[in-house]
Enzyme design. Sequence first.
Site, PDB file in Angstrom:
ATOM      1  N   ASP A  48     -47.715  16.731 -29.831  1.00 53.59           N
ATOM      2  CA  ASP A  48     -48.203  16.253 -31.132  1.00 53.59           C
ATOM      3  C   ASP A  48     -47.561  17.160 -31.947  1.00 53.59           C
ATOM      4  OD1 ASP A  48     -50.125  14.172 -32.644  1.00 53.59           O
ATOM      5  OD2 ASP A  48     -50.211  16.340 -33.298  1.00 53.59           O
ATOM      6  N   TYR A  53     -46.234  20.771 -40.297  1.00 50.36           N
ATOM      7  CA  TYR A  53     -46.284  22.106 -39.248  1.00 50.36           C
ATOM      8  C   TYR A  53     -45.120  22.922 -39.243  1.00 50.36           C
ATOM      9  CZ  TYR A  53     -49.979  18.958 -37.376  1.00 50.36           C
ATOM     10  OH  TYR A  53     -51.105  18.101 -37.218  1.00 50.36           O
ATOM     11  N   LYS A  78     -45.247  13.284 -37.608  1.00 53.10           N
ATOM     12  CA  LYS A  78     -46.214  12.757 -38.825  1.00 53.10           C
ATOM     13  C   LYS A  78     -45.391  12.960 -40.062  1.00 53.10           C
ATOM     14  CE  LYS A  78     -50.301  14.359 -36.243  1.00 53.10           C
ATOM     15  NZ  LYS A  78     -49.582  15.449 -35.869  1.00 53.10           N
ATOM     16  N   HIS A 111     -49.568  10.979 -42.213  1.00 54.08           N
ATOM     17  CA  HIS A 111     -50.360  12.017 -42.109  1.00 54.08           C
ATOM     18  C   HIS A 111     -51.904  11.887 -42.766  1.00 54.08           C
ATOM     19  CE1 HIS A 111     -50.149  16.532 -40.519  1.00 54.08           C
ATOM     20  NE2 HIS A 111     -51.377  16.002 -40.415  1.00 54.08           N
TER      21      HIS A 111
END
Length: 282
Positions: A48, A53, A78, A111
């Site tokens: 994930d 990120y 996401k 998200h």
Amino acid sequence: MTTTPVPSIELNNGVLIPQVGYGVFQVPEDGTQRAVEQALEAGYRHIDTAAAYYNEAGVGAALRASGLPREDVFVTTKLRNGDQGADSTLRAFEASRTALGLDVVDLYLVHWPYPSADRYIETWRSFEKLYAEGAVRAIGVSNFLPPFLERLLAETDVVPAVNQIEIHPSFQQVDTQTASRAAGVAVQAYSPLGQGKDLHAPAVTEVAERLGVTPGQVVLRWHLQQGTIIIPKSVTPERIASNIDLFSFELTEQDMAAISALDSDERIGADPATADFTQVRA
């Protein structure tokens, strides 16, 4: 390496998702490939990540280096808040797909609802387009409280496959879990260990001592026995391995109830009702 296969959850469109995944939130870009390779070696087959990120490329590099068949690893990413919108969603997806080095993403999530922008409905319609085209195998949401989920269900066509939300013993979001499951949306827990804050509760430590497992394993098992999908994160090889070694023991009903009684409505992350950030680096 885990010797017990991780069970899968069947999503509302028939796609199977491994119930235990490896999350890379806050894993540094330069350490992501190594961490994901260690997770794959330990037996994880569900990774994930997220555009926010900034480590999708490291995930993709690890997948290629592993030599595993593409169909053996379930990959989630996401959409950032700042990329919400009809056309910008499609551009952002292409950027994520390119960074991951994948033709098809297994699960794509909105998200956050990001209510100040009020674009999650038009964003979801672009998600539906990607799904219809086969660019993604399943689409879902993250951090969607019941009012956001209800509006999405009322104004769009495809029911989200997943709602990924913060859940741990001291913050269980029972109302959001209930609303999600009632709509046929699978519940996925991020920060399933409460970033460590729930591991010292006697309800957890006493069970761990009795069963000869770690407090972290007890909490993760508590999630699994509720049918929740989990994505624990660690960069420590020993903990990466222990976080998926959850199938040689079982919690009793009394154990489950004692841990569930720890709910204190103490959120760690942002409140989705007011969260107002783009997730885009300056």
